[in-house]
Design a protein around this motif. Structure first.
Motif, PDB file in Angstrom:
ATOM      1  N   ASN A 249       3.653  15.266   3.008  1.00 43.06           N
ATOM      2  CA  ASN A 249       3.726  13.804   3.023  1.00 43.06           C
ATOM      3  C   ASN A 249       3.076  13.281   1.749  1.00 43.06           C
ATOM      4  OD1 ASN A 249       4.931  13.311   5.618  1.00 43.06           O
ATOM      5  ND2 ASN A 249       3.052  14.132   6.478  1.00 43.06           N
ATOM      6  N   ILE A 250       3.473  12.081   1.351  1.00 46.86           N
ATOM      7  CA  ILE A 250       2.934  11.521   0.121  1.00 46.86           C
ATOM      8  C   ILE A 250       1.581  10.866   0.391  1.00 46.86           C
ATOM      9  CG2 ILE A 250       3.301   9.671  -1.568  1.00 46.86           C
ATOM     10  CD1 ILE A 250       6.200  10.634  -1.693  1.00 46.86           C
ATOM     11  N   TYR A 251       0.598  11.200  -0.453  1.00 45.24           N
ATOM     12  CA  TYR A 251      -0.755  10.682  -0.267  1.00 45.24           C
ATOM     13  C   TYR A 251      -0.809   9.170  -0.461  1.00 45.24           C
ATOM     14  CZ  TYR A 251      -5.570   9.454  -0.876  1.00 45.24           C
ATOM     15  OH  TYR A 251      -6.781   8.833  -0.714  1.00 45.24           O
ATOM     16  N   CYS A 252      -1.653   8.500   0.346  1.00 47.92           N
ATOM     17  CA  CYS A 252      -2.153   7.172   0.018  1.00 47.92           C
ATOM     18  C   CYS A 252      -3.491   7.074   0.733  1.00 47.92           C
ATOM     19  CB  CYS A 252      -1.188   6.070   0.445  1.00 47.92           C
ATOM     20  SG  CYS A 252      -1.032   5.921   2.210  1.00 47.92           S
ATOM     21  N   ASP A 253      -4.311   6.082   0.365  1.00 44.69           N
ATOM     22  CA  ASP A 253      -5.658   6.046   0.935  1.00 44.69           C
ATOM     23  C   ASP A 253      -5.625   5.997   2.469  1.00 44.69           C
ATOM     24  OD1 ASP A 253      -6.691   6.230  -1.560  1.00 44.69           O
ATOM     25  OD2 ASP A 253      -7.126   4.087  -1.793  1.00 44.69           O
ATOM     26  N   SER A 254      -4.646   5.287   3.023  1.00 44.31           N
ATOM     27  CA  SER A 254      -4.559   5.193   4.491  1.00 44.31           C
ATOM     28  C   SER A 254      -3.539   6.187   5.042  1.00 44.31           C
ATOM     29  CB  SER A 254      -4.158   3.775   4.886  1.00 44.31           C
ATOM     30  OG  SER A 254      -4.984   2.828   4.278  1.00 44.31           O
ATOM     31  N   LYS A 261       2.311   5.387  11.644  1.00 41.99           N
ATOM     32  CA  LYS A 261       3.287   4.291  11.530  1.00 41.99           C
ATOM     33  C   LYS A 261       4.714   4.789  11.400  1.00 41.99           C
ATOM     34  CE  LYS A 261       0.806   0.372   9.772  1.00 41.99           C
ATOM     35  NZ  LYS A 261       0.869  -0.803   8.961  1.00 41.99           N
ATOM     36  N   ARG A 262       4.896   6.111  11.360  1.00 40.83           N
ATOM     37  CA  ARG A 262       6.240   6.642  11.113  1.00 40.83           C
ATOM     38  C   ARG A 262       7.276   6.038  12.049  1.00 40.83           C
ATOM     39  NH1 ARG A 262       6.025  12.534  12.213  1.00 40.83           N
ATOM     40  NH2 ARG A 262       4.877  11.674  13.959  1.00 40.83           N
TER      41      ARG A 262
ATOM     42  N   ILE B 192       2.832   6.287  -7.041  1.00 46.32           N
ATOM     43  CA  ILE B 192       3.472   6.350  -5.723  1.00 46.32           C
ATOM     44  C   ILE B 192       2.447   6.227  -4.591  1.00 46.32           C
ATOM     45  CG2 ILE B 192       3.457   8.876  -5.519  1.00 46.32           C
ATOM     46  CD1 ILE B 192       6.325   8.594  -4.342  1.00 46.32           C
ATOM     47  N   ASN B 193       1.242   6.735  -4.823  1.00 48.34           N
ATOM     48  CA  ASN B 193       0.203   6.662  -3.791  1.00 48.34           C
ATOM     49  C   ASN B 193      -0.207   5.214  -3.546  1.00 48.34           C
ATOM     50  OD1 ASN B 193      -0.977   9.410  -5.628  1.00 48.34           O
ATOM     51  ND2 ASN B 193       0.077   9.598  -3.691  1.00 48.34           N
ATOM     52  N   LYS B 196       2.629   3.232  -1.755  1.00 51.28           N
ATOM     53  CA  LYS B 196       2.604   3.448  -0.300  1.00 51.28           C
ATOM     54  C   LYS B 196       1.438   2.668   0.318  1.00 51.28           C
ATOM     55  CE  LYS B 196       2.567   7.266   3.031  1.00 51.28           C
ATOM     56  NZ  LYS B 196       2.768   8.709   3.217  1.00 51.28           N
ATOM     57  N   GLN B 197       0.299   2.715  -0.352  1.00 53.96           N
ATOM     58  CA  GLN B 197      -0.887   2.032   0.164  1.00 53.96           C
ATOM     59  C   GLN B 197      -0.664   0.519   0.271  1.00 53.96           C
ATOM     60  OE1 GLN B 197      -3.403   3.434   1.473  1.00 53.96           O
ATOM     61  NE2 GLN B 197      -4.895   1.808   1.676  1.00 53.96           N
ATOM     62  N   ARG B 234      11.103  10.237  -6.096  1.00 55.01           N
ATOM     63  CA  ARG B 234      10.206  10.876  -5.124  1.00 55.01           C
ATOM     64  C   ARG B 234      10.029  10.004  -3.894  1.00 55.01           C
ATOM     65  NH1 ARG B 234       4.250  12.229  -6.482  1.00 55.01           N
ATOM     66  NH2 ARG B 234       3.940  13.256  -4.496  1.00 55.01           N
ATOM     67  N   SER B 235       9.920   8.723  -4.163  1.00 61.42           N
ATOM     68  CA  SER B 235       9.729   7.770  -3.093  1.00 61.42           C
ATOM     69  C   SER B 235      10.949   7.745  -2.171  1.00 61.42           C
ATOM     70  CB  SER B 235       9.471   6.427  -3.774  1.00 61.42           C
ATOM     71  OG  SER B 235       9.478   5.404  -2.900  1.00 61.42           O
ATOM     72  N   ALA B 238      11.138  10.876  -0.015  1.00 66.02           N
ATOM     73  CA  ALA B 238      10.199  10.809   1.114  1.00 66.02           C
ATOM     74  C   ALA B 238      10.744   9.875   2.193  1.00 66.02           C
ATOM     75  CB  ALA B 238       8.835  10.330   0.636  1.00 66.02           C
ATOM     76  N   GLY B 242      11.891  10.331   6.429  1.00 65.44           N
ATOM     77  CA  GLY B 242      11.176   9.649   7.505  1.00 65.44           C
ATOM     78  C   GLY B 242       9.915   8.883   7.133  1.00 65.44           C
ATOM     79  N   ASP B 243       9.550   8.807   5.833  1.00 57.01           N
ATOM     80  CA  ASP B 243       8.346   8.047   5.480  1.00 57.01           C
ATOM     81  C   ASP B 243       8.675   6.547   5.444  1.00 57.01           C
ATOM     82  OD1 ASP B 243       6.057   6.910   4.425  1.00 57.01           O
ATOM     83  OD2 ASP B 243       5.629   8.644   3.152  1.00 57.01           O
ATOM     84  N   LYS B 244       8.336   5.864   6.539  1.00 53.20           N
ATOM     85  CA  LYS B 244       8.711   4.446   6.657  1.00 53.20           C
ATOM     86  C   LYS B 244       7.935   3.559   5.698  1.00 53.20           C
ATOM     87  CE  LYS B 244      10.780   4.126  11.167  1.00 53.20           C
ATOM     88  NZ  LYS B 244      10.962   5.570  11.372  1.00 53.20           N
ATOM     89  N   MET B 245       6.804   4.048   5.197  1.00 52.12           N
ATOM     90  CA  MET B 245       6.015   3.231   4.287  1.00 52.12           C
ATOM     91  C   MET B 245       6.492   3.351   2.837  1.00 52.12           C
ATOM     92  SD  MET B 245       4.032   1.202   5.774  1.00 52.12           S
ATOM     93  CE  MET B 245       5.065   0.949   7.190  1.00 52.12           C
ATOM     94  N   LEU B 246       7.617   4.063   2.648  1.00 51.87           N
ATOM     95  CA  LEU B 246       8.237   4.102   1.316  1.00 51.87           C
ATOM     96  C   LEU B 246       9.732   3.775   1.415  1.00 51.87           C
ATOM     97  CD1 LEU B 246       6.472   7.250  -0.178  1.00 51.87           C
ATOM     98  CD2 LEU B 246       6.251   4.920  -1.019  1.00 51.87           C
TER      99      LEU B 246
END
Lengths: 262, 324
Positions: A249-254, A261-262, B192-193, B196-197, B234-235, B238, B242-246
């Motif tokens: 998975n791609i890193y972020c602080d949270s 949240k997926r 990208i981090n 997403k944040q 990359r985003s 992802a 299934g990465d909903k935050m991207l």
């Protein structure tokens, strides 16, 4: 990582009680809490004591369906209970589980195909759980070959190398990690794998710590699914972090919130 | 035996973002703009769907951008002195899908135009044009929090796209856009981090993910564009697993980056070997834009009419599944 919540099991006192008294709210709560905590699927086991496991399975599934359409893993050794469960739970369910004997595979593989269900194949047969990792690999290959032969998509097949308690078979814990790595060589793409994690800490005094440490080790060895207690937050956080460090998975602080949240 | 190409199939899709609201939805736009919804990398139409084509917004300012090179100012003539006239020209003559109004003049170190004046302009703009509107602040955090909040309130119901919300300044704009039902641009510095944040921070406030457009930063051809490209790719990869935050559509500010570089802006008298800037500038902007389309851009914010025309032709052609 396929996370299967293990808490709806008649073996547990609260669930046994709920089944006896037909207390639906306990089952509703267990279903919702596990999904909110990050479970992708719920394992359903009618328990060892009930007089009519079919009726119990029916009641459990109908009760769960009042609150969620989430996929269910039908956990029973009885064929008629499994089939009823698949019928009630709908497509995308899972059979938990079949052994690697021909006579079992000849029944369960077509059953999985018929109900568009996933299938857990245990690397054991009527002779019991093999200690030798080569035999485990052989049984895994046999299960996969049978599924291919009968046209069950391999992405729906999960091989379970069978976790044993650390206080019973300590050497097997490390051996199983080797087995997970060797399974990857059996097919391309490699087969999916699953473990019943909590068994590793059965009867120990540090259940949660042993569970999460072992889960991280197994994830790093290529594990793709686990039957766990998703309400163990430290366990889930450790798993999410392990997957992050493996670049899944791609890193972020949270990142922990992001996973949920997926 | 014919060679069969392997095709990727993804499990998840990009969010569908709708900008603008028609009368029945509480707005006054003639039609809304919808982007996103892809189930494939850009234009790989054999592998999945692109239900909505990428769109081109033309960027205009609240004050005449006299610092722009002559080759970029020329096509607009006197219209640059009147934002409404300028916007109409972009829509009617140059076929912009929507308008991006940058309130540059509100910056305290520029003209320091008041929030009242900005609101007046935005309201007038919405009255005079019929396309959806993107509204961008001046870049001064404090002033933007005042100006954009006021503009948001004044345009309630129009479902505009407001920007930019960044990691260190998002709360006021998110609260405004949520209260007035607008869309928002989540900004991140080619990281990208952080991208997403920022999406997590915005949605944590209760903002709907499907009303977010991501700005992963923009870079011009020759100036790090490939870095932005790789982040977008990359985003997307992802998001597709299934990465909903991207999974938000991308907005890319091509014009402001392309026209910043000397290769686009310098005139032929200064750089005799580079050829006529009237051709070179629009080409630079169009080349940057088309590369960004291939990286996954959904909304391109552009400046030169000729570059816009070239890019729209490219979109037409690629949406047909060929590259003529």
């Amino acid at each position: 990582m396929l996370v299967i919540g293990e808490l709806i099991n008649g073996m547990y006192q609260n669930v046994e009680q709920a089944i006896k008294t037909k207390n639906r709210s306990i089952i509703h709560k267990l279903a919702k809490e596990q999904l909110e905590a990050g479970a992708d699927m719920l394992d359903i086991n009618a328990g060892p004591h009930g007089a009519d496991p079919k009726e119990t399975m029916r009641w459990l599934i109908e009760t769960i369906r009042e609150v969620t359409p989430a996929p269910l893993a039908i956990d029973s050794t009885k064929l008629d209970v499994v089939e009823l469960g698949l019928k009630l739970a709908g497509e995308g369910s899972m059979i938990n589980s079949t052994k690697a004997d021909d006579e079992k595979l000849d029944i369960y593989v077509p059953l999985a195909k018929k109900y568009k269900a996933k299938l857990i194949g245990l690397t054991m047969d009527k002779k019991g759980v093999p200690r030798d990792k080569n035999v485990k690999c052989e049984l895994a290959a046999k299960i996969l070959a049978k599924c291919m032969e009968m046209d069950l998509p391999l992405e729906d097949v999960y091989i379970d190398p069978i976790v044993l308690p650390v206080n019973v078979a300590q050497a097997q814990c490390a051996e199983l990690l080797d087995v997970l790595r060797e399974f990857k060589l059996i097919s391309d793409p490699p087969p999916q794998t699953v473990v019943g994690l909590s068994n590793v800490s059965q009867g120990t005094k540090q259940r949660s710590l042993i569970n999460r440490t072992y889960l991280v080790m197994a994830v790093a060895s290529g594990l793709s699914g686990a039957i766990v207690d998703p309400l163990d937050k430290e366990l889930m956080d450790a798993m999410i972090t392990a997957e992050l460090l493996l670049n899944k998975n791609i890193y972020c602080d949270s990142y922990i919130d992001a996973y949920r949240k997926r | 035996m014919a060679l069969e190409l392997l095709k990727e199939r993804w499990s998840s899709a990009i969010n569908v973002l709708k900008v603008g609201a028609v009368k029945e939805e509480g707005g006054t736009r003639a039609s809304a703009i919808t982007v996103g919804g892809q189930t494939t990398l850009p234009f790989l139409l054999d592998e999945g769907g692109m239900p909505h084509r990428p769109v081109v917004a033309m960027e205009i300012f609240d004050v005449a951008p006299l610092e722009w090179p002559v080759s970029l100012l020329e096509p607009f003539g006197d219209a640059v002195k009147d934002p409404v006239k300028w916007a109409k020209k972009c829509i009617n003559e140059f076929k912009a899908d929507l308008i991006c109004l940058t309130l540059k003049g509100t910056h305290p170190e520029a003209e320091n135009i008041s929030a009242d004046k900005a609101v007046e302009l935005v309201k007038n703009m919405l009255k005079e044009i019929s396309t959806p509107l993107i509204i961008i602040g001046s870049g001064d955090k404090e002033k933007d929090n005042d100006v954009l909040a006021r503009c948001s309130q004044a345009t309630k119901g129009e479902n505009c796209l407001f920007g930019l919300a960044a990691q260190d300044n998002f709360k006021t704009l998110v609260a405004s856009c949520m209260a007035d039902d607008h869309c928002i641009i989540a900004d991140s510095p080619i990281d990208i981090n952080i991208a997403k944040q920022v999406n997590i921070l915005i949605t944590d406030m209760g903002f709907k993910p499907e009303k977010i457009a991501m700005h992963p930063s923009t870079a011009a051809l020759g100036y790090g564009m490939e870095y932005v490209y790789s982040i977008m790719e990359r985003s997307r990869l992802a998001a597709f697993v299934g990465d909903k935050m991207l999974a938000m559509p991308f907005i890319i500010f091509v014009g402001q980056e392309a026209w910043k570089v000397k290769e686009a802006a310098a005139n032929v008298a200064d750089e005799p070997g580079w050829g006529d800037e009237r051709m070179r500038g629009p080409l630079w902007e169009a080349a940057t834009a088309v590369a960004m389309l291939h990286a996954g851009a959904d909304i391109l914010v552009m400046r030169h009419p000729e570059a816009v025309a070239t890019v729209k032709r490219s979109i037409d052609s690629m949406m047909k599944g060929n590259n003529d």
